[in-house]
Design an enzyme around this catalytic site. Sequence first.
Site, PDB file in Angstrom:
ATOM      1  N   ARG A  67      10.734   7.848   2.991  1.00 45.61           N
ATOM      2  CA  ARG A  67      10.682   9.039   2.931  1.00 45.61           C
ATOM      3  C   ARG A  67      11.375   9.497   4.389  1.00 45.61           C
ATOM      4  NH1 ARG A  67       4.506  10.209   2.879  1.00 45.61           N
ATOM      5  NH2 ARG A  67       5.262  12.377   3.542  1.00 45.61           N
ATOM      6  N   ASP A  75       1.180   5.720   0.323  1.00 44.82           N
ATOM      7  CA  ASP A  75       0.236   6.682   0.862  1.00 44.82           C
ATOM      8  C   ASP A  75      -0.303   7.676  -0.128  1.00 44.82           C
ATOM      9  OD1 ASP A  75       0.838   5.764   3.421  1.00 44.82           O
ATOM     10  OD2 ASP A  75       2.785   6.658   3.364  1.00 44.82           O
ATOM     11  N   TYR A 127      11.745   0.706  -3.886  1.00 46.67           N
ATOM     12  CA  TYR A 127      11.226   2.224  -4.130  1.00 46.67           C
ATOM     13  C   TYR A 127      12.595   3.098  -4.586  1.00 46.67           C
ATOM     14  CZ  TYR A 127       7.194   1.546  -1.278  1.00 46.67           C
ATOM     15  OH  TYR A 127       5.863   0.948  -0.910  1.00 46.67           O
ATOM     16  N   ARG A 178       0.708  -1.152   0.033  1.00 46.73           N
ATOM     17  CA  ARG A 178      -0.019   0.116  -0.063  1.00 46.73           C
ATOM     18  C   ARG A 178       0.975   1.257  -0.111  1.00 46.73           C
ATOM     19  NH1 ARG A 178      -3.825  -1.159   5.072  1.00 46.73           N
ATOM     20  NH2 ARG A 178      -1.592  -1.943   5.963  1.00 46.73           N
TER      21      ARG A 178
END
Length: 267
Positions: free
Chosen positions: A198, A53, A111, A51
């Site tokens: 992040r 954001d 990522y 999932r």
Amino acid sequence: MARIALGIEYDGTDFRGWQTQQAGVRTVQECLEKALSKVADHPVSVVCAGRTDAGVHGTGQVVHFDSNAPREMKSWIMGGNTNLPRDVTVRWATPVSEDFHARFSAVSRRYRYVIYNHSRPPALYRNQVTWNYRPLDLNAMREAAGHLVGSHDFTAYRSVHCQAKSPHKTLHSLKLHEVGKVIVLEAHANAFLMHMVRNMAGVLMTIGAGKRPAHWAREVLESGDRRKGAATAPPFGLYLVDIEYPDHFYLPREPLGPLWLPHSLEA
């Protein structure tokens, strides 16, 4: 019932994340399920690999769903894309065995966090990159990244709202590439915690800007305290680019995104 796996790409700018929420909240999952339900002519529920954001993009998201509709793979692709908004695309479709699970069968995720390092902000890619106006020292960032690779307790790099059962993850690699004024932070791990990439990006940019030494990344990690780190970096530059599965599932492998980055980064 047949099980189908899909590769999904999406621009997360106008979505409140992946997961379906209350009525009226636009999510990628909701749009995809509506489109596939029209193709199948029955309600379809999808399970995703990871999932994302609000504001986060996906070029290598993988989902699976079950259907008894007699459709060819190209029908799931073409029909799905016909019924999807322009910021979501089905890249590929393939039949899989019933023991395949988009989330639990995955062995790693990758990522990319894309930083535009320039004194002036971009106009055209303002929602696809994170702008950092301070000159960043790539060597210092690479040194700092080395402190995070390996199996660790990443409590200090996860959101306080993270619901993962364990903060222990194995970060296989954390690379930094330079493409002109663009810096690409590429993180490869068995799994990630909420906001983990992040938060790592926030620490590395702080170090790159000369505000902290490279070993601060390790100090933050060892503290186990989220408050010891930097501010969470914006979502705009983050992309879920790859999900790796065991070879026996025979899933398609495509170049990592976003598509405007050179393929030579994968070398």
